[in-house]
Design an enzyme around this catalytic site. Structure first.
Site, PDB file in Angstrom:
ATOM      1  N   SER A 480       0.516  -1.239   0.424  1.00 56.92           N
ATOM      2  CA  SER A 480      -0.284   0.016   0.341  1.00 56.92           C
ATOM      3  C   SER A 480       0.694   1.356   0.439  1.00 56.92           C
ATOM      4  CB  SER A 480      -1.475  -0.306   1.270  1.00 56.92           C
ATOM      5  OG  SER A 480      -1.872   0.589   1.302  1.00 56.92           O
ATOM      6  N   ASP A 491      10.005   5.483 -10.371  1.00 60.90           N
ATOM      7  CA  ASP A 491       9.806   5.932 -11.054  1.00 60.90           C
ATOM      8  C   ASP A 491      10.592   7.405 -11.611  1.00 60.90           C
ATOM      9  OD1 ASP A 491       8.014   4.684 -11.584  1.00 60.90           O
ATOM     10  OD2 ASP A 491       6.120   5.142 -11.325  1.00 60.90           O
ATOM     11  N   LYS A 505      -1.151  -4.903  -3.321  1.00 63.09           N
ATOM     12  CA  LYS A 505      -2.547  -3.978  -2.827  1.00 63.09           C
ATOM     13  C   LYS A 505      -2.770  -2.510  -3.273  1.00 63.09           C
ATOM     14  CE  LYS A 505      -5.942  -3.679  -0.069  1.00 63.09           C
ATOM     15  NZ  LYS A 505      -6.526  -1.501  -0.028  1.00 63.09           N
TER      16      LYS A 505
END
Length: 715
Positions: A480, A491, A505
């Site tokens: 999460s 990224d 998740k």
């Protein structure tokens, strides 16, 4: 050779009669002394069923049509939930049920539950009849179990067929009972004692099943239906909602573990960081709880087949009291031997979940020394109560890490490892604001709603506080909020992600009120700035380390109806380091180190041995074979451990028991253990993954030429 001993050599006359009588009664649907309560479904529950159908259509992220195909999937899932081992229902039962496979979509739209509840009632009857047959066999002292016969039990029954008839079911259960008896015998129990344990187990299960009510049937039907949308969409009756609210509270006095029902077992999903079980150290994710005992010598209550809330009630207790758990390890096949651990109940304290830091030194091949800073973040926390009271000193992950980074900068560290292993998430706001410490202004995560609208409101608003090189360490239990942070760092090219694939998740749930209970429904999904979802796939590390957690047992992809991975458009974002260019050399250097590192060689070989033992689809029912397998397994692990110790100059172990330490039942003092336990000290010498992450950081520093770049922004 299979054990084909004639019945007359195994059963005495009375036992034969009892077995055949049970078989005929079972096939006719008749149950013996106990009968289940009549399952009454209320008009309120019928209305709630239709309301749930509408709510799922309106609010759930997954857009799927309630049609005949979904109706058939419901029936298959419902039967799997009721009888996961395919051992109570017969093929004739299932064939009869399948005639209704296309009607449940229409039934549920209208709130009609008759057919679904009749299936539940049939299962209860079969369960009770089979339990009584089993108890009769166990209580028959003249029946002797033949542990010399070379036969086996199929334990992986996912692909097994339903018993063709009562005789096939009897043969399956003969082997199941024999396996249970052998496990207890191998655990040191006498045959008489083992019989008593199993009689009590099946008697308790039968008593509980006979007390099932219409509400139990309703919950079972509805949740078998909601699971088709995704595993996090669940119906809560007023009773189960109360338990859900309790379990969501960190003030819960217990062991600090998230549990779920799987097949007949209660399975550990994850441990709450700094909770009693986490600090005690012996309970692991995917372990299955077989029995629960109170205090140091209280009776062990067998909980196989119990409802989750009933197991939780036994485990929950007052602070400082002791609970004993009999565990079937995660890697063990069903029917394998168990062990017992003791845990001292306590409250999970916020200060023990706080981030902590450490500095250690590493040298490269040329002998040059580097200072490596480590920040361990167990969870993404925020003291909301103090924040609401406008306390200027309220605790949060970001505020604590800000201070730790300042301290590390003052110690002139060359780079930082952010350790998110076992971090199950927490506050989305904190995941965003923590990312803000490492990147300049820009988006952190995208969220797509049920209506397909995409929100990019979670953003970094300030200039980066720390600009030095970082490595983020993750594992399968990083979930999460951890995945949002790690994904953003990856990224943006801000750091290297090291470890194993994260949990996956990547969805958000909300509670929808109903006329009767509430519906927890998945309403949106997380997407990284690259456009990739964190759902199902999780975050894939740039450099992979051996995983000690089986991704087939733990993680989003282990759920049958999990939402799939997908992607949306990327959002414009900066790149801080050209990591892709540097990775080939860093990976090559990592491979050279780990190929000869004693700890990594041991971990790789240990996983092969453990996986081979765990992935058996059958277990032997011959005592000598099982003992030989146990000896071979322990000798292999002992040899591997001593190879590792010899390479590190440590004293060798003489026996396998030296590895596992003292017996947990009698020789470990859990009270003193819990008193002594605090937040785990960051120690790379005892943590080969952390140490290797440090070396990867050194390679990153050299590849990026960032030794002389500013580490901390000016304020």
């Amino acid at each position: 050779m299979q054990d084909k001993m004639p019945l007359r050599r195994v059963f005495h006359k009375g036992a034969i009669s009892a077995i055949f009588l049970a078989a005929s009664l079972l096939s006719s649907g008749y149950s013996w002394a106990l009968t289940p309560e009549k399952l009454e479904i209320t008009a309120e529950q019928e209305k709630t069923t239709a309301e749930i159908v509408r709510s799922l259509h309106e609010y759930h992220y997954r857009d799927q049509t309630l049609n005949d195909e979904l109706s058939e999937r419901f029936l298959q899932n419902y039967l799997k939930n009721l009888d996961p081992g395919k051992s109570y229902l017969l093929k004739s039962d299932v064939d009869r049920f399948m005639k209704h496979k296309s009607k449940f979509d229409d039934d549920f739209k209208e709130g009609e539950l008759t057919t679904a509840v009749e299936i539940y009632s049939t299962f209860l009857q079969r369960f009770i009849a089979r339990s009584e047959t089993t108890i009769a066999l166990l209580e028959d002292e003249q029946y002797q179990f033949d542990f010399e016969a070379e036969e086996s039990l199929l334990v992986d029954r996912d692909q097994a067929n339903w018993p063709a008839d009562a005789a096939a079911a009897d043969e399956l259960w003969r082997k199941r009972i024999k396996a249970d008896m052998l496990n207890l015998k191998l655990a040191g129990k006498e045959i008489t004692e083992a019989r008593e344990v199993l009689v009590k187990r099946y008697s308790n299960q039968m008593r509980r099943i006979s007390q099932q009510t219409g509400e139990d049937a309703f919950n079972s039907v509805i949740n078998a239906f909601t699971m088709l949308y995704d595993p996090h969409t669940n119906y809560f009756s007023p009773r189960t909602l109360e338990n859900f609210n309790i379990n969501m509270s960190l003030s819960l006095e217990g062991i600090g573990a998230m549990l779920q029902s799987e097949d007949e077992y209660t399975k550990v999903v994850r441990l709450i960081p700094a909770g009693p079980a986490d600090k005690q150290g012996q309970l692991k994710p995917a372990d299955r709880i077989v029995a629960v005992g109170q205090d140091a010598a209280g009776e062990m209550v067998d909980v196989i087949g119990w409802r989750l809330d009933e197991v939780v009630d036994l485990i929950r207790g007052k602070k400082d009291s002791i609970v004993r758990l009999e565990i079937l390890p995660a890697k063990a096949a069903a029917g394998s031997s168990t062990h017992t651990i003791k845990i001292k109940r306590d409250k999970v304290k916020l200060e023990e979940q706080a981030a902590q830091s450490e500095v250690f030194e590493l040298s490269d091949e040329s002998g040059k020394s580097y200072k490596v800073g480590v920040i361990d973040i167990p969870t993404f926390y925020m003291d909301f109560e103090a924040y609401r009271k406008r306390d200027p000193n309220y605790r949060s992950t970001t505020r604590d890490v800000f201070k730790l980074l300042s301290d590390l900068a003052a110690k002139d560290v060359d780079g930082v490892v952010i350790d998110l292993r076992n971090n199950g998430g927490g506050s989305l706001h904190e995941a965003t604001s923590l990312t803000d410490l490492f990147i300049d202004q820009g988006p952190v995560v995208q969220i797509r709603q049920t209506n397909q609208l995409i929100s990019r409101n979670y953003r970094s608003h300030s200039k980066a506080m720390y600009r030095g090189p970082i490595v983020v360490l993750i594992n399968r239990l990083s979930a999460s909020a951890s995945e949002i942070f790690a994904g953003a760092i990856q990224d943006y090219g801000r750091g290297i992600i090291v470890g194993s694939q994260s949990f996956g998740k990547g969805s958000v749930q909300s509670l929808q009120p109903l006329k009767y209970g509430q519906l927890k429904v998945t309403e949106s999904k997380f997407y990284r700035v690259s456009g990739d979802s964190t759902q199902h796939r999780g975050v894939l590390p740039d450099i992979e380390l051996p995983t000690l957690i089986d991704p087939e047992l733990v993680g989003e992809s282990s759920y049958e109806y999990a939402l799939p991975w997908d992607s949306i458009h990327a959002v414009k974002h900066d790149r801080y380091f050209d990591i892709n260019s540097a990775l080939p050399q860093i990976i090559q250097d990592h491979g050279k180190r780990t190929k000869t590192d004693p700890d990594f060689v041991f971990l790789t070989e240990e996983l092969k041995v453990v996986d081979k033992m765990a992935n058996r689809d059958r277990i032997s029912l011959r005592e000598k074979t099982r003992l030989a397998e146990k000896v071979e397994f322990e000798e292999q692990l002992l040899a591997l451990e001593n190879t590792r110790r010899k390479a590190k100059g440590l004293e060798l172990y003489k026996t396998y028991e030296d590895i596992s330490g003292p017996a947990t039942d009698d020789e470990v003092d859990p009270e003193q253990q819990a008193l002594d336990a605090g937040p785990d000290k960051i120690d790379p010498e005892k943590d080969p993954f952390l140490k290797e992450a440090g070396y990867i950081l050194l390679d990153f520093i050299k590849a990026s030429g960032s030794q002389d770049s500013p580490k901390v922004a000016n304020f």
